[in-house]
Write a protein that holds these residues in place. Structure first.
Motif, PDB file in Angstrom:
ATOM      1  N   GLY A 159       4.318   5.839  -4.699  1.00  0.00           N
ATOM      2  CA  GLY A 159       4.268   4.442  -3.905  1.00  0.00           C
ATOM      3  C   GLY A 159       2.939   4.499  -3.064  1.00  0.00           C
ATOM      4  O   GLY A 159       2.457   3.525  -2.534  1.00  0.00           O
ATOM      5  N   GLY A 160       2.299   5.659  -3.192  1.00  0.00           N
ATOM      6  CA  GLY A 160       0.742   5.666  -2.487  1.00  0.00           C
ATOM      7  C   GLY A 160       0.917   5.499  -0.913  1.00  0.00           C
ATOM      8  O   GLY A 160       1.918   5.452  -0.445  1.00  0.00           O
ATOM      9  N   ALA A 161      -0.009   5.912  -0.319  1.00  0.00           N
ATOM     10  CA  ALA A 161      -0.242   5.705   1.024  1.00  0.00           C
ATOM     11  C   ALA A 161       0.084   4.512   1.510  1.00  0.00           C
ATOM     12  O   ALA A 161       0.887   4.439   2.616  1.00  0.00           O
ATOM     13  CB  ALA A 161      -1.867   6.165   1.663  1.00  0.00           C
ATOM     14  N   SER A 162       0.169   3.258   0.632  1.00  0.00           N
ATOM     15  CA  SER A 162       0.368   2.033   1.191  1.00  0.00           C
ATOM     16  C   SER A 162       1.986   1.818   1.457  1.00  0.00           C
ATOM     17  O   SER A 162       2.356   1.292   2.390  1.00  0.00           O
ATOM     18  CB  SER A 162       0.043   0.880   0.210  1.00  0.00           C
ATOM     19  OG  SER A 162      -1.475   0.841  -0.010  1.00  0.00           O
ATOM     20  N   PHE A 212       2.593   3.180   4.792  1.00  0.00           N
ATOM     21  CA  PHE A 212       2.580   2.225   6.095  1.00  0.00           C
ATOM     22  C   PHE A 212       4.047   1.575   6.403  1.00  0.00           C
ATOM     23  O   PHE A 212       4.229   1.434   7.444  1.00  0.00           O
ATOM     24  CB  PHE A 212       1.627   1.091   5.603  1.00  0.00           C
ATOM     25  CG  PHE A 212       0.393   1.342   5.008  1.00  0.00           C
ATOM     26  CD1 PHE A 212      -0.266   2.696   5.395  1.00  0.00           C
ATOM     27  CD2 PHE A 212      -0.591   0.634   4.495  1.00  0.00           C
ATOM     28  CE1 PHE A 212      -1.647   2.915   5.286  1.00  0.00           C
ATOM     29  CE2 PHE A 212      -1.814   0.943   4.112  1.00  0.00           C
ATOM     30  CZ  PHE A 212      -2.501   2.239   4.509  1.00  0.00           C
ATOM     31  N   TRP A 228      -7.642  -0.093   6.390  1.00  0.00           N
ATOM     32  CA  TRP A 228      -5.969   0.818   6.050  1.00  0.00           C
ATOM     33  C   TRP A 228      -5.261   0.802   7.204  1.00  0.00           C
ATOM     34  O   TRP A 228      -4.158   0.405   7.030  1.00  0.00           O
ATOM     35  CB  TRP A 228      -6.521   2.224   5.484  1.00  0.00           C
ATOM     36  CG  TRP A 228      -7.070   2.105   4.162  1.00  0.00           C
ATOM     37  CD1 TRP A 228      -8.627   2.634   3.939  1.00  0.00           C
ATOM     38  CD2 TRP A 228      -6.966   1.357   3.113  1.00  0.00           C
ATOM     39  NE1 TRP A 228      -8.930   2.197   2.657  1.00  0.00           N
ATOM     40  CE2 TRP A 228      -7.938   1.447   2.131  1.00  0.00           C
ATOM     41  CE3 TRP A 228      -5.807   0.749   2.540  1.00  0.00           C
ATOM     42  CZ2 TRP A 228      -7.841   1.078   0.830  1.00  0.00           C
ATOM     43  CZ3 TRP A 228      -5.732   0.354   1.414  1.00  0.00           C
ATOM     44  CH2 TRP A 228      -6.741   0.614   0.521  1.00  0.00           C
ATOM     45  N   THR A 287      -5.875   6.563  11.737  1.00  0.00           N
ATOM     46  CA  THR A 287      -6.251   6.868  10.290  1.00  0.00           C
ATOM     47  C   THR A 287      -7.470   7.868  10.489  1.00  0.00           C
ATOM     48  O   THR A 287      -8.377   7.520  11.099  1.00  0.00           O
ATOM     49  CB  THR A 287      -6.679   5.641   9.809  1.00  0.00           C
ATOM     50  OG1 THR A 287      -5.885   4.543   9.875  1.00  0.00           O
ATOM     51  CG2 THR A 287      -7.122   5.716   8.137  1.00  0.00           C
ATOM     52  N   ASN A 293      -9.652   9.271   8.884  1.00  0.00           N
ATOM     53  CA  ASN A 293     -11.054   8.881   8.008  1.00  0.00           C
ATOM     54  C   ASN A 293     -11.065   7.385   7.395  1.00  0.00           C
ATOM     55  O   ASN A 293      -9.911   7.190   6.674  1.00  0.00           O
ATOM     56  CB  ASN A 293     -11.338   9.926   6.926  1.00  0.00           C
ATOM     57  CG  ASN A 293     -12.729   9.619   6.345  1.00  0.00           C
ATOM     58  OD1 ASN A 293     -13.756   9.902   7.009  1.00  0.00           O
ATOM     59  ND2 ASN A 293     -12.557   9.155   4.970  1.00  0.00           N
ATOM     60  N   THR A 311     -12.120   5.071   5.008  1.00  0.00           N
ATOM     61  CA  THR A 311     -12.783   5.388   3.747  1.00  0.00           C
ATOM     62  C   THR A 311     -13.755   4.151   3.266  1.00  0.00           C
ATOM     63  O   THR A 311     -14.920   4.334   2.708  1.00  0.00           O
ATOM     64  CB  THR A 311     -11.674   5.319   2.485  1.00  0.00           C
ATOM     65  OG1 THR A 311     -10.427   6.190   2.941  1.00  0.00           O
ATOM     66  CG2 THR A 311     -11.963   5.874   1.234  1.00  0.00           C
ATOM     67  N   ASP A 361      -2.814   9.156   9.012  1.00  0.00           N
ATOM     68  CA  ASP A 361      -2.989   8.771   7.537  1.00  0.00           C
ATOM     69  C   ASP A 361      -4.309   9.532   7.124  1.00  0.00           C
ATOM     70  O   ASP A 361      -5.441   9.068   7.698  1.00  0.00           O
ATOM     71  CB  ASP A 361      -3.328   7.103   7.380  1.00  0.00           C
ATOM     72  CG  ASP A 361      -3.829   6.808   6.145  1.00  0.00           C
ATOM     73  OD1 ASP A 361      -4.068   7.666   5.208  1.00  0.00           O
ATOM     74  OD2 ASP A 361      -4.260   5.725   5.863  1.00  0.00           O
ATOM     75  N   SER A 409      -5.543  10.013   4.143  1.00  0.00           N
ATOM     76  CA  SER A 409      -5.733  10.097   2.761  1.00  0.00           C
ATOM     77  C   SER A 409      -7.055  10.524   2.225  1.00  0.00           C
ATOM     78  O   SER A 409      -7.126  10.946   1.086  1.00  0.00           O
ATOM     79  CB  SER A 409      -5.531   8.487   2.352  1.00  0.00           C
ATOM     80  OG  SER A 409      -4.256   8.014   2.482  1.00  0.00           O
ATOM     81  N   SER A 410      -7.900  10.131   3.063  1.00  0.00           N
ATOM     82  CA  SER A 410      -9.456  10.243   2.476  1.00  0.00           C
ATOM     83  C   SER A 410     -10.130  11.576   3.184  1.00  0.00           C
ATOM     84  O   SER A 410     -11.269  11.711   2.812  1.00  0.00           O
ATOM     85  CB  SER A 410     -10.345   9.165   2.687  1.00  0.00           C
ATOM     86  OG  SER A 410     -10.088   8.523   3.967  1.00  0.00           O
ATOM     87  N   GLY A 430      -2.252   9.648   0.464  1.00  0.00           N
ATOM     88  CA  GLY A 430      -2.285   9.582  -1.125  1.00  0.00           C
ATOM     89  C   GLY A 430      -3.187  10.624  -1.732  1.00  0.00           C
ATOM     90  O   GLY A 430      -4.076  10.958  -1.175  1.00  0.00           O
ATOM     91  N   LYS A 489      -7.997  11.626  -3.493  1.00  0.00           N
ATOM     92  CA  LYS A 489      -9.408  11.949  -3.442  1.00  0.00           C
ATOM     93  C   LYS A 489      -9.556  13.522  -3.346  1.00  0.00           C
ATOM     94  O   LYS A 489     -10.166  13.830  -4.133  1.00  0.00           O
ATOM     95  CB  LYS A 489      -9.824  11.436  -1.631  1.00  0.00           C
ATOM     96  CG  LYS A 489      -9.814   9.839  -1.789  1.00  0.00           C
ATOM     97  CD  LYS A 489      -8.770   9.177  -1.072  1.00  0.00           C
ATOM     98  CE  LYS A 489      -9.135   7.968  -0.600  1.00  0.00           C
ATOM     99  NZ  LYS A 489      -9.424   6.724  -1.695  1.00  0.00           N
TER     100      LYS A 489
HETATM  101  N1  PMP Z   1      -5.319   4.925   3.514  1.00  0.00           N
HETATM  102  C1  PMP Z   1      -6.676   5.399   3.433  1.00  0.00           C
HETATM  103  C2  PMP Z   1      -7.314   6.077   4.440  1.00  0.00           C
HETATM  104  C3  PMP Z   1      -7.172   5.005   2.159  1.00  0.00           C
HETATM  105  O1  PMP Z   1      -8.323   5.454   1.740  1.00  0.00           O
HETATM  106  C4  PMP Z   1      -6.523   4.385   1.018  1.00  0.00           C
HETATM  107  C5  PMP Z   1      -7.048   4.133  -0.265  1.00  0.00           C
HETATM  108  N2  PMP Z   1      -8.053   4.628  -0.781  1.00  0.00           N
HETATM  109  C6  PMP Z   1      -5.064   3.988   1.544  1.00  0.00           C
HETATM  110  C7  PMP Z   1      -4.562   4.280   2.609  1.00  0.00           C
HETATM  111  C8  PMP Z   1      -4.349   3.403   0.412  1.00  0.00           C
HETATM  112  O2  PMP Z   1      -3.737   4.199  -0.425  1.00  0.00           O
HETATM  113  P1  PMP Z   1      -2.858   4.080  -1.710  1.00  0.00           P
HETATM  114  O3  PMP Z   1      -4.012   3.366  -2.712  1.00  0.00           O
HETATM  115  O4  PMP Z   1      -2.492   5.361  -2.277  1.00  0.00           O
HETATM  116  O5  PMP Z   1      -1.816   3.055  -1.402  1.00  0.00           O
END
Ligand code: PMP
Length: 362
Positions: free
Chosen positions: A81-84, A87, A107, A151, A153, A155, A174, A176-177, A195, A198
């Protein structure tokens, strides 16, 4: 038969994500598509309950713990489901009465939106007033909040926390990056998510690191798949996990470990960022977009001072086989993402292009 990925010309991949992975990882991943762990079966066609896949998942979990130096009171899970989706999962699992958020960009804004649907959500600091060009500092963190979300970093905007906020309330981040890009003290955080696409591996898997004791306090009925406890109890095998993405992540973590771990890559990332920002600061044709003390070592955002030279610069960039440099639409200009797998030589190529551009048009 030996499988080798041949790229005719070396491309310098500055993509913001999904982004560059080590070449040796790609080769091993290609091999696993036809013969995984000596089974003569593809990783894409074996059960996630097979002993080879379970061993791979265990190894991936162990590598996260080792590379981040996690104490024993943290659980590591691989999710989809990704970092989203994080959330949403964060407030679902942690928000009882009130949550605090720092808004440092697109983000964070999306994370805040999901929390708002779940309970009282206070944005205690924001850099939106200046198009997210800095990291807010010196704000008060209310004591009566279930957690503070940041967050690490940004992105898109190219800012990064150099120091994390300190307080007694649980800190959620978060990463993710910038996870695995620099050392940090995990004890500062109650929940870390990222996620993979990266610094950890390919898209399709999401890492969550949860401190024991933070769950189970909301009295909310949490849907099974959105409940961290489900995945902790089943060691990421409640349902079919994204095995291939996990495997490529495991290979990327092995690559990092074999090269000297996070300490090694942090020094390398600093070297790369110093090279690029050094050139951006001394070259009169460019201007950076964020406060210097908050600059990201992962994503450097910059503009041309004179937009009429855009075509000329883009031409030089293309000739040097540089890819992925276009800025995000909300900032414009350029963004050089310098994730772990990007070699310093690629940054040197970009710096050389900037120098040449400066000589021609400066
Ligand atoms: N948080 C950050 C800091 C991101 O850079 C991103 C996507 N690049 C996301 C969340 C969303 O991640 P995802 O596409 O895996 O849902």
């Amino acid at each position: 038969m030996e499988t080798t990925i041949m790229t005719a010309t070396k491309v310098h991949n500055f993509s913001a994500g999904p982004s560059i992975l080590p070449q040796e990882v790609l080769q091993k991943a290609a091999e696993a598509c036809t013969n995984f762990a000596g089974t003569n079966l593809s990783l894409l066609e074996v059960s996630h309950r097979s002993k080879e896949v379970v061993a791979m998942a265990d190894n991936a979990t162990a590598l996260v713990k080792e590379l981040l130096d996690l104490p024993n009171d943290y659980d590591v899970v691989f999710l989809q489901g990704g970092a989203s989706t994080q959330f949403l999962m964060v407030p679902f699992n942690l928000l009882k009465s009130k949550a605090a958020y720092v808004n440092t960009g697109a983000w964070s804004t999306k994370a805040i939106k999901e929390a708002k649907g779940m309970g009282t959500t206070e944005v205690i600091a924001s850099s939106e007033d200046d198009n997210f060009t800095y990291i807010p500092k010196g704000y008060t963190i209310p004591a009566d909040t279930d957690y503070l979300h940041i967050t690490s970093n940004n992105t898109i905007y190219g800012t990064q926390y150099q120091n994390f906020p300190e307080s007694n309330i649980p800190l959620v981040v978060d990463m993710s990056s910038d996870i695995f890009s620099r050392q940090f003290n995990p004890n500062q955080f109650s929940l870390i998510y990222a996620g993979a696409q990266k610094n950890m591996g390919p898209a399709g898997v999401t890492l969550a690191i949860i401190k024991k004791g933070v769950l189970g306090k909301t009295e909310r009925k949490i849907p099974t798949m959105l409940n961290y406890q489900t995945h902790i109890d089943k060691e990421s095998m409640f349902n079919t996990p994204p095995v291939f993405a996990m495997y490529v992540s495991m290979l990327t973590m092995e690559w990092l470990k074999n090269n000297g771990g996070v300490a090694w890559v942090e020094a390398r990332n600093k070297q790369k960022a110093d090279m690029l920002y050094g050139e951006l600061d001394s070259n009169p044709l460019f201007v950076t977009t964020v406060k210097p003390e908050d600059r990201s070592r992962m994503n450097a955002t910059f503009l041309l001072k004179d937009n009429s030279l855009e075509e000329e610069f883009n031409k030089l960039v293309k000739e040097a086989n540089i890819s992925g440099l276009k800025g995000h639409r909300s900032v414009g200009g350029y963004r050089a993402s310098m994730y772990n797998a990007l070699p310093p030589e690629s940054v040197q190529v970009l710096v050389d292009v900037m120098k040449e551009f400066g000589r021609k048009f400066g």
